[in-house]
Write a protein that holds these residues in place. Structure first.
Motif, mmCIF file in Angstrom:
data_model
loop_
_atom_site.group_PDB
_atom_site.id
_atom_site.type_symbol
_atom_site.label_atom_id
_atom_site.label_comp_id
_atom_site.label_asym_id
_atom_site.label_seq_id
_atom_site.Cartn_x
_atom_site.Cartn_y
_atom_site.Cartn_z
ATOM 1 N N UNK A 62 -7.788 -0.668 -4.462
ATOM 2 C CA UNK A 62 -8.186 -1.869 -3.803
ATOM 3 C C UNK A 62 -6.921 -2.256 -3.059
ATOM 4 N N UNK A 63 -5.916 -1.726 -3.200
ATOM 5 C CA UNK A 63 -4.456 -1.745 -2.285
ATOM 6 C C UNK A 63 -4.072 -0.457 -2.284
ATOM 7 N N UNK A 64 -3.107 -0.378 -1.217
ATOM 8 C CA UNK A 64 -2.415 0.728 -0.896
ATOM 9 C C UNK A 64 -0.852 0.707 -0.985
ATOM 10 N N UNK A 70 -1.035 8.827 -3.962
ATOM 11 C CA UNK A 70 -1.986 8.614 -5.011
ATOM 12 C C UNK A 70 -3.074 9.464 -4.767
ATOM 13 N N UNK A 71 -3.161 10.800 -5.727
ATOM 14 C CA UNK A 71 -4.189 11.571 -5.605
ATOM 15 C C UNK A 71 -5.315 11.216 -6.379
ATOM 16 N N UNK A 78 -3.709 8.746 0.938
ATOM 17 C CA UNK A 78 -2.865 7.924 2.002
ATOM 18 C C UNK A 78 -3.578 8.241 3.272
ATOM 19 N N UNK A 79 -4.041 9.368 3.496
ATOM 20 C CA UNK A 79 -4.694 9.697 4.696
ATOM 21 C C UNK A 79 -6.186 9.187 5.085
ATOM 22 N N UNK A 80 -6.646 8.469 4.151
ATOM 23 C CA UNK A 80 -8.039 8.115 4.146
ATOM 24 C C UNK A 80 -8.160 6.725 4.916
ATOM 25 N N UNK A 81 -9.276 6.353 5.611
ATOM 26 C CA UNK A 81 -9.414 4.946 6.095
ATOM 27 C C UNK A 81 -9.978 4.230 5.247
ATOM 28 N N UNK A 82 -10.508 2.939 5.540
ATOM 29 C CA UNK A 82 -10.956 2.171 4.482
ATOM 30 C C UNK A 82 -12.346 2.438 3.985
#
Length: 243
Positions: A62-64, A70-71, A78-82
Motif C-alpha cells: 500500500x506504500x513504498x 521488498x520481495x 521496487x521495480x514494479x509500477x503501480x
C-alpha cells in the motif's frame, strides 16, 4: 521445498522516510531485514509510534519504501509500477483490519465475493462456491443473506477473514483484528487465524498489542523505534536485530 520457494516475503535493508529533502524530514524505519515463510504464524508487536503501521502498509504494498527492497513471492517490488504492485497485492495478500470495512449495502455473501468481483466482474459458479465454502469454514454459512449491520462484531470479523481468503493469498496481514472485541471473541478469532494458517496454508502476520495473543504465536517480531529489536520463535533467536 527449498528455502527460496518456501519464502513468501523478504525485506532487505528497508527504510522509510517522510518529508524527504525538507527541514522536517524524518526516517520512520531504519534498515529492516526479515523474512516470512509459508508455515509462519507470526506476531508483530511494539509500542505505539514504533513504526508498525508504516511497516504494515509497506508489507501490504500500500506504500513504498524510501530505499531497500521488498520481495513478495521472490519478486522484487521496487521495480514494479503501480499497476503491477496492485495486481500482485490482489493475487497474493489478504488484509484483515481492526475495523471490518464491510460494505453495509451488500449481504455477507456479496462482501466475501467482493475481491473477485472487483477483478473479474460478475462471479461465476466456482467463485460463488468458494465464497460459500469460506463462510462454512468461519461458521457463518447460515448468515450469508444478512447485512453486516445484523451481525455481532465477532461475526463481522469472521466475514472480513473470509473475504481476505477468497483470493487464496500466500500472506494474510492482520492489523489489530481483535482490538475491539471482547476477550472470548478475540480468542475465537485468534483460533480462526490458526485454522487458516494450518489448513489453508496462508502465512499469517498478526499485529497486536495483546500479549495474551502474541505469546501464543509461533514467532514474535518486536519493532521499537523503527528497528527490529528482536525476532524470536519458540526455540530462540531467528533474526539479527537491526541497530
Amino acid at each position: 521445498m527449498s528455502e527460496s520457494l518456501n519464502e513468501v516475503l523478504r525485506l532487505e535493508a528497508l527504510r522509510k522516510s517522510y518529508n524527504i529533502g525538507q527541514a522536517n524530514e524524518v526516517e520512520i524505519l531504519h534498515g529492516i531485514n526479515f523474512s516470512i515463510h509459508r508455515n509462519d504464524f507470526a506476531a508483530l508487536i511494539g509500542p505505539s509510534g514504533s513504526g508498525k503501521s508504516t511497516l504494515l502498509n509497506i508489507l501490504g504494498l500500500l506504500d513504498t519504501p524510501t530505499s531497500g527492497e521488498l520481495y513478495l513471492l521472490n519478486q522484487a517490488t521496487s521495480i514494479m509500477d503501480d499497476a503491477e504492485r496492485t495486481k500482485l497485492r490482489g493475487n497474493s495478500i489478504g488484509f484483515v483490519f481492526q475495523f471490518h470495512h464491510l460494505i453495509q449495502a451488500f449481504t455477507v455473501f456479496e462482501n466475501v465475493l467482493m475481491p473477485l468481483i472487483m477483478v473479474h466482474g460478475r462471479p461465476n459458479q466456482q467463485a460463488k462456491q468458494k465464497a460459500y465454502d469460506l463462510l462454512h469454514a468461519v461458521g457463518l454459512e447460515n448468515l450469508s443473506k444478512r447485512k453486516p449491520s445484523e451481525l455481532s462484531g465477532g461475526q463481522q470479523q469472521r466475514v472480513a477473514i473470509a473475504r481476505a481468503l477468497i483470493t487464496e493469498p500466500a500472506l494474510l496481514l492482520a492489523d489489530e483484528p481483535t482490538g475491539n472485541l471482547d476477550t472470548q471473541t478475540a480468542l475465537d478469532i485468534f483460533e480462526l487465524f490458526r485454522k487458516v494458517n494450518r489448513e489453508l496454508g496462508s502465512a499469517v502476520l498478526f499485529v497486536t498489542h495483546d500479549p495474551r495473543l502474541s505469546v501464543n504465536c509461533d514467532r514474535t517480531i518486536t519493532l521499537v523505534d523503527g528497528r527490529i529489536e528482536s525476532d524470536m520463535n519458540r526455540t530462540g533467536l531467528i533474526g539479527v536485530p537491526t541497530f
